[in-house]
Scaffold this motif. Sequence first.
Motif, PDB file in Angstrom:
ATOM      1  N   GLU A  94      -9.341 -15.515 -11.920  1.00 20.72           N
ATOM      2  CA  GLU A  94      -8.330 -15.102 -10.943  1.00 20.72           C
ATOM      3  C   GLU A  94      -8.251 -13.592 -10.919  1.00 20.72           C
ATOM      4  OE1 GLU A  94      -3.572 -15.765  -9.991  1.00 20.72           O
ATOM      5  OE2 GLU A  94      -4.606 -16.953 -11.517  1.00 20.72           O
ATOM      6  N   ALA A  95      -8.500 -12.943  -9.799  1.00 14.88           N
ATOM      7  CA  ALA A  95      -8.513 -11.490  -9.673  1.00 14.88           C
ATOM      8  C   ALA A  95      -7.095 -10.967  -9.446  1.00 14.88           C
ATOM      9  CB  ALA A  95      -9.426 -11.076  -8.519  1.00 14.88           C
ATOM     10  N   TYR A  96      -6.939  -9.696  -9.816  1.00 18.19           N
ATOM     11  CA  TYR A  96      -5.641  -9.049  -9.616  1.00 18.19           C
ATOM     12  C   TYR A  96      -5.413  -8.790  -8.138  1.00 18.19           C
ATOM     13  CZ  TYR A  96      -2.275  -5.244  -9.291  1.00 18.19           C
ATOM     14  OH  TYR A  96      -1.227  -4.451  -8.941  1.00 18.19           O
ATOM     15  N   VAL A  97      -4.245  -9.169  -7.673  1.00 16.07           N
ATOM     16  CA  VAL A  97      -3.881  -8.967  -6.273  1.00 16.07           C
ATOM     17  C   VAL A  97      -2.676  -8.033  -6.226  1.00 16.07           C
ATOM     18  CG1 VAL A  97      -3.136 -10.038  -4.123  1.00 16.07           C
ATOM     19  CG2 VAL A  97      -4.720 -11.252  -5.646  1.00 16.07           C
ATOM     20  N   GLN A 107       2.492  -6.203  -1.997  1.00 14.32           N
ATOM     21  CA  GLN A 107       2.579  -5.584  -0.675  1.00 14.32           C
ATOM     22  C   GLN A 107       3.198  -4.189  -0.769  1.00 14.32           C
ATOM     23  OE1 GLN A 107       1.234  -6.772   1.993  1.00 14.32           O
ATOM     24  NE2 GLN A 107       1.911  -5.083   3.312  1.00 14.32           N
ATOM     25  N   ARG A 108       4.153  -4.035  -1.691  1.00 12.35           N
ATOM     26  CA  ARG A 108       4.803  -2.744  -1.859  1.00 12.35           C
ATOM     27  C   ARG A 108       3.813  -1.696  -2.375  1.00 12.35           C
ATOM     28  NH1 ARG A 108      10.320  -1.685  -5.420  1.00 12.35           N
ATOM     29  NH2 ARG A 108      10.543   0.528  -4.870  1.00 12.35           N
ATOM     30  N   ARG A 109       2.942  -2.102  -3.309  1.00 15.83           N
ATOM     31  CA  ARG A 109       1.939  -1.172  -3.814  1.00 15.83           C
ATOM     32  C   ARG A 109       0.934  -0.796  -2.731  1.00 15.83           C
ATOM     33  NH1 ARG A 109       0.026   0.366  -8.783  1.00 15.83           N
ATOM     34  NH2 ARG A 109      -2.161   1.014  -8.820  1.00 15.83           N
TER      35      ARG A 109
END
Length: 301
Positions: A20-23, A26-28
């Motif tokens: 599972e990759a880092y997502v 939305q704020r970032r």
Amino acid sequence: MTYRKGLLKEPAESPEPAGEAYVPSQRRIERERFKRARARRATAVAALSTLVTAVVLFLVITGSPGWPRTQETFFSAEYARKALPKVLEGLLLNLQLLVVCGAAVLVLGLLLAVARTLHGPVFFPLRALATAYTDFFRGLPLIICLLMVVFGVPALRLQGVTTDPVVLGGSALVLTYSAYVAEVFRAGIESVHPSQRAAARSLGLSSGQALRFVVLPQAVRRVVPPLLNDLVSLQKDTGLVSIAGAVDAVYAAQIIAGKDFNFTPYVVAGLVFIALTIPMTRFTDWVTARMDRRRAQGGIV
């Protein structure tokens, strides 16, 4: 969470799903987009303001009443082509003076700094002489020092003393710049905490060994950027030996300019010195930034 025979058992943590990759949130994502937009806007404003300033200066200078005569006298392409080979030939002398005088300045400056930091009443005469030398040549203008050495030493008519203007001019540069470099080295030596010297003495090192192997290596690393700045200044001031008659880049330009009363060769010589100085200045900035980063990370004692 379960209890078994009075023992507390923590529940096992659920493993994260593999692959599972880092997502980013939305704020970032919005924050990064705002930073990029602000950087682009700042770059555009800087480029536009620079362009406007350059255009205004160009119009003011070229629109002045004396610009045609100034362009002919200072920015003649014909005289620039004529002067460039001679200026580059004389520049070799400036580079030789920079190498030889720079090495002598570093050695003499370090000896003066060590003499000024010696402790004990027995070294008082040496400290006093080093202090008097530093104060005298830091206060004496370089041009006056050059005139006194270049014209004063031959007037003494001493046996075995050279009258070569290159040697005398280089000696005047060494006398003046060693005083400035000595203060740079002394500041570096005094910036080393006394506990470093005390720790070295507790390990069995003598006072001289502690200075040589512990204090001086740290002091020299700390003063590399200001030393490079002094070498940049020395590189420019080697052109002053032309007052003694040494044919360097400046004197070569003066010879050509004196024939036709056109000052373009001086501009050519100035641009050549600038072309040498800018890389040295950028290298000094790079070394300073690199040492600051290492010091911030704890890499330099």
